[in-house]
Design a protein around this motif. Structure first.
Motif, PDB file in Angstrom:
ATOM      1  N   ALA A  78       0.850  -1.215   0.000  1.00  0.00           N
ATOM      2  CA  ALA A  78       0.000   0.000   0.000  1.00  0.00           C
ATOM      3  C   ALA A  78       0.876   1.252   0.000  1.00  0.00           C
ATOM      4  O   ALA A  78       0.617   2.201  -0.762  1.00  0.00           O
ATOM      5  N   ASP A  79       1.934   1.255   0.814  1.00  0.00           N
ATOM      6  CA  ASP A  79       2.837   2.419   0.865  1.00  0.00           C
ATOM      7  C   ASP A  79       3.560   2.597  -0.473  1.00  0.00           C
ATOM      8  O   ASP A  79       3.760   3.716  -0.941  1.00  0.00           O
ATOM      9  N   TRP A  80       3.948   1.483  -1.055  1.00  0.00           N
ATOM     10  CA  TRP A  80       4.658   1.517  -2.348  1.00  0.00           C
ATOM     11  C   TRP A  80       3.745   2.133  -3.418  1.00  0.00           C
ATOM     12  O   TRP A  80       4.163   2.996  -4.179  1.00  0.00           O
ATOM     13  N   TYR A  81       2.492   1.720  -3.449  1.00  0.00           N
ATOM     14  CA  TYR A  81       1.549   2.284  -4.437  1.00  0.00           C
ATOM     15  C   TYR A  81       1.331   3.772  -4.189  1.00  0.00           C
ATOM     16  O   TYR A  81       1.214   4.555  -5.122  1.00  0.00           O
ATOM     17  N   HIS A  82       1.291   4.154  -2.913  1.00  0.00           N
ATOM     18  CA  HIS A  82       1.119   5.572  -2.577  1.00  0.00           C
ATOM     19  C   HIS A  82       2.348   6.365  -3.033  1.00  0.00           C
ATOM     20  O   HIS A  82       2.231   7.394  -3.704  1.00  0.00           O
ATOM     21  N   ASN A  83       3.526   5.882  -2.671  1.00  0.00           N
ATOM     22  CA  ASN A  83       4.760   6.641  -2.919  1.00  0.00           C
ATOM     23  C   ASN A  83       5.142   6.726  -4.385  1.00  0.00           C
ATOM     24  O   ASN A  83       5.615   7.754  -4.853  1.00  0.00           O
ATOM     25  N   TRP A  84       4.970   5.648  -5.115  1.00  0.00           N
ATOM     26  CA  TRP A  84       5.471   5.605  -6.496  1.00  0.00           C
ATOM     27  C   TRP A  84       4.411   5.909  -7.537  1.00  0.00           C
ATOM     28  O   TRP A  84       4.715   6.429  -8.602  1.00  0.00           O
ATOM     29  N   TYR A  85       3.168   5.500  -7.259  1.00  0.00           N
ATOM     30  CA  TYR A  85       2.118   5.645  -8.271  1.00  0.00           C
ATOM     31  C   TYR A  85       1.063   6.689  -7.877  1.00  0.00           C
ATOM     32  O   TYR A  85       0.161   6.965  -8.667  1.00  0.00           O
ATOM     33  N   GLY A  86       1.158   7.187  -6.641  1.00  0.00           N
ATOM     34  CA  GLY A  86       0.138   8.132  -6.176  1.00  0.00           C
ATOM     35  C   GLY A  86      -1.246   7.503  -6.089  1.00  0.00           C
ATOM     36  O   GLY A  86      -2.264   8.166  -6.282  1.00  0.00           O
ATOM     37  N   VAL A  87      -1.296   6.200  -5.806  1.00  0.00           N
ATOM     38  CA  VAL A  87      -2.589   5.495  -5.733  1.00  0.00           C
ATOM     39  C   VAL A  87      -2.820   5.068  -4.284  1.00  0.00           C
ATOM     40  O   VAL A  87      -1.941   4.501  -3.645  1.00  0.00           O
ATOM     41  N   GLU A  88      -4.031   5.364  -3.785  1.00  0.00           N
ATOM     42  CA  GLU A  88      -4.362   5.000  -2.399  1.00  0.00           C
ATOM     43  C   GLU A  88      -5.074   3.651  -2.388  1.00  0.00           C
ATOM     44  O   GLU A  88      -6.091   3.478  -3.060  1.00  0.00           O
ATOM     45  N   LEU A  89      -4.520   2.719  -1.642  1.00  0.00           N
ATOM     46  CA  LEU A  89      -5.127   1.390  -1.520  1.00  0.00           C
ATOM     47  C   LEU A  89      -5.201   1.021  -0.043  1.00  0.00           C
ATOM     48  O   LEU A  89      -4.271   1.338   0.713  1.00  0.00           O
ATOM     49  N   SER A  90      -6.271   0.356   0.343  1.00  0.00           N
ATOM     50  CA  SER A  90      -6.359  -0.100   1.721  1.00  0.00           C
ATOM     51  C   SER A  90      -5.530  -1.374   1.868  1.00  0.00           C
ATOM     52  O   SER A  90      -5.776  -2.368   1.164  1.00  0.00           O
ATOM     53  N   ALA A  91      -4.574  -1.328   2.809  1.00  0.00           N
ATOM     54  CA  ALA A  91      -3.724  -2.508   3.028  1.00  0.00           C
ATOM     55  C   ALA A  91      -4.575  -3.676   3.530  1.00  0.00           C
ATOM     56  O   ALA A  91      -4.253  -4.845   3.321  1.00  0.00           O
ATOM     57  N   GLU A  92      -5.674  -3.349   4.162  1.00  0.00           N
ATOM     58  CA  GLU A  92      -6.518  -4.372   4.771  1.00  0.00           C
ATOM     59  C   GLU A  92      -7.382  -5.093   3.725  1.00  0.00           C
ATOM     60  O   GLU A  92      -7.541  -6.308   3.755  1.00  0.00           O
ATOM     61  N   THR A  93      -7.909  -4.307   2.767  1.00  0.00           N
ATOM     62  CA  THR A  93      -8.942  -4.895   1.886  1.00  0.00           C
ATOM     63  C   THR A  93      -8.656  -4.851   0.386  1.00  0.00           C
ATOM     64  O   THR A  93      -9.343  -5.516  -0.377  1.00  0.00           O
ATOM     65  N   GLU A  94      -7.696  -4.043  -0.042  1.00  0.00           N
ATOM     66  CA  GLU A  94      -7.561  -3.848  -1.497  1.00  0.00           C
ATOM     67  C   GLU A  94      -6.255  -4.406  -2.068  1.00  0.00           C
ATOM     68  O   GLU A  94      -5.895  -4.111  -3.202  1.00  0.00           O
ATOM     69  N   ILE A  95      -5.570  -5.209  -1.280  1.00  0.00           N
ATOM     70  CA  ILE A  95      -4.280  -5.756  -1.691  1.00  0.00           C
ATOM     71  C   ILE A  95      -4.236  -7.246  -1.395  1.00  0.00           C
ATOM     72  O   ILE A  95      -4.569  -7.674  -0.293  1.00  0.00           O
TER      73      ILE A  95
END
Ligand SMILES: Cc1ncc(COP(=O)(O)O)c(C=O)c1O
Length: 385
Positions: A78-95
């Motif tokens: 989730a942090d990687w997607y936020h930092n590199w792609y600017g995409v917010e994902l829930s670590a709990e439910t969307e990964i």
């Protein structure tokens, strides 16, 4: 033993067959240089290996793991997607961590396809899309990617097709094998197309960090989560192909649906491996720059090699291959590949294995040290004389 009907028309994976042939030739003393397969020859970052070693030495890291993956790894993705792609994902439910993105392709097909369901697959494209669709009982409908259209799907042509049975569409940018980068406009069109026809768009994104300064996720398009699943992988970006670590990202419902299938197939990943993968995901731009500097130097040699073969190619490609059009003296990339293999002892992938639209092309992998490219160049130069 008679094999199941689902295996009819599914051959052995091209590379597994070819590697056997290369092994045979090597036994005859040929010393083939293999510039075919995209398996990184460089190691992961030392910190990643250290994490694996330390975690594996602990007594409490050896049990079965959660089907959903370790919370540490999900948070790292989730942090990687936020930092590199600017995409917010829930670590709990969307990964959903995967044992490599290749298995994710199969899981998606098994989760969504019934008999007669159709799937749009790129031609040329990664052969696994086609075989996974067939194994799951679906039907492939190929869409051609043409050089003159910058390897983007021809949407007006697609719109004229009967799409009523199409359930999924596989897309992949930076594209393998063509190395084509996406544009914002293309990504917006893909999401709009998926929404309009209720087609789940599966974006396979393992190459966005290789020879590319601007990694983009299809999930960064507004509203994409409604209709997109994205697969990603540490195989290429972190030199961890043999570790088998990938990820599926998408809406909570999609993750739950795929997990219904996947949780019946495996029993989680070795925890030390997940923790080391989480470590890899924290590496900064210096890591990517270091890896890319090596690929860039190799690519210069590949350009030289392709010029020797009188192939035509674009220098604006991303990913760990160079895709090139063969000269008209050869009918197909298979013919050129065979000539180079049997007469110069160098293996280069014929573009036709990625679909008929690749027939006039070859693909050279960057996964070998510079000295191997120099040696290949010498061998190919002597072939020309
Ligand atoms: C386009 C594409 N998708 C997926 C994969 C599979 O990657 P992984 O190692 O994550 O299974 C590959 C590997 O070559 C690939 O080229």
């Amino acid at each position: 033993m008679k094999t199941a009907k689902r295996l009819d028309g599914i051959g052995e994976y091209y590379f597994s067959q070819k590697l056997r042939e290369i092994e045979e030739l090597n036994k005859q003393g040929k010393q083939i240089i293999n510039l075919g397969i995209g398996s990184p020859d460089l190691p992961p970052h030392p910190e990643v290996i250290r994490t694996l070693q330390e975690e594996a030495a602990k007594p409490n890291t050896h049990a079965y793991q959660s089907y959903k993956g370790s919370p540490v790894l999900r948070k790292a993705f989730a942090d990687w997607y936020h930092n590199w792609y600017g995409v917010e994902l829930s670590a709990e439910t969307e990964i959903l961590p995967l044992i490599g993105s290749k298995e994710g392709i199969m899981h998606i097909c098994m989760t969504y396809l019934d008999k007669k369901d159709e799937v749009l697959v790129p031609n040329p494209g990664y052969p696994t899309y086609r075989s996974a669709v067939k194994l799951a009982g679906g039907k492939c409908v190929e869409y051609e990617l043409k050089e003159k259209n910058n390897y983007a799907p021809d949407f007006s042509k697609l719109e004229k097709k009967d799409l009523s049975r199409v359930k999924l569409m596989f897309v992949n940018y930076p594209q393998m094998p063509t190395g084509q980068l996406p544009t914002k406009e293309l990504f917006e069109k893909l999401v709009a197309f998926g929404k309009k026809h209720d087609i789940l768009i599966i974006h396979d994104n393992p190459y966005s960090f290789i020879l590319n300064e601007d990694p983009v996720s299809l999930l960064s398009v507004d509203g994409a989560k409604e209709i997109v699943i994205e697969l990603n992988s540490l195989s290429k970006s972190h030199n961890m192909a043999g570790w088998r670590v990938g990820v599926l990202c998408g809406a909570k419902e999609r993750v739950e649906e795929v997990l219904r299938f996947k949780s019946n197939m495996d029993s989680g990943m070795f925890l030390p491996l997940q923790l080391a993968a989480a470590k890899a995901l924290t590496l900064g731009k210096e890591w990517q720059d270091e890896v890319n500097a090596i690929y860039r130097e190799r690519r210069e040699k590949v350009f030289e090699l392709l010029e020797t073969l009188e192939c035509i190619y674009s220098k604006e490609q991303a990913g760990m291959f160079v895709w090139a059009r063969i000269p008209s003296a050869y009918k197909t990339g298979f013919e050129l590949s065979d000539k180079v293999l049997y007469e110069a002892n160098v293996f280069i992938t014929p573009g036709g294995i990625f679909g008929t639209a690749g027939d006039k092309y070859i693909r050279v992998s960057l996964c070998a040290p510079v000295s191997r490219f120099e040696e290949s160049l010498q061998r190919i130069k002597s072939l020309k004389v």
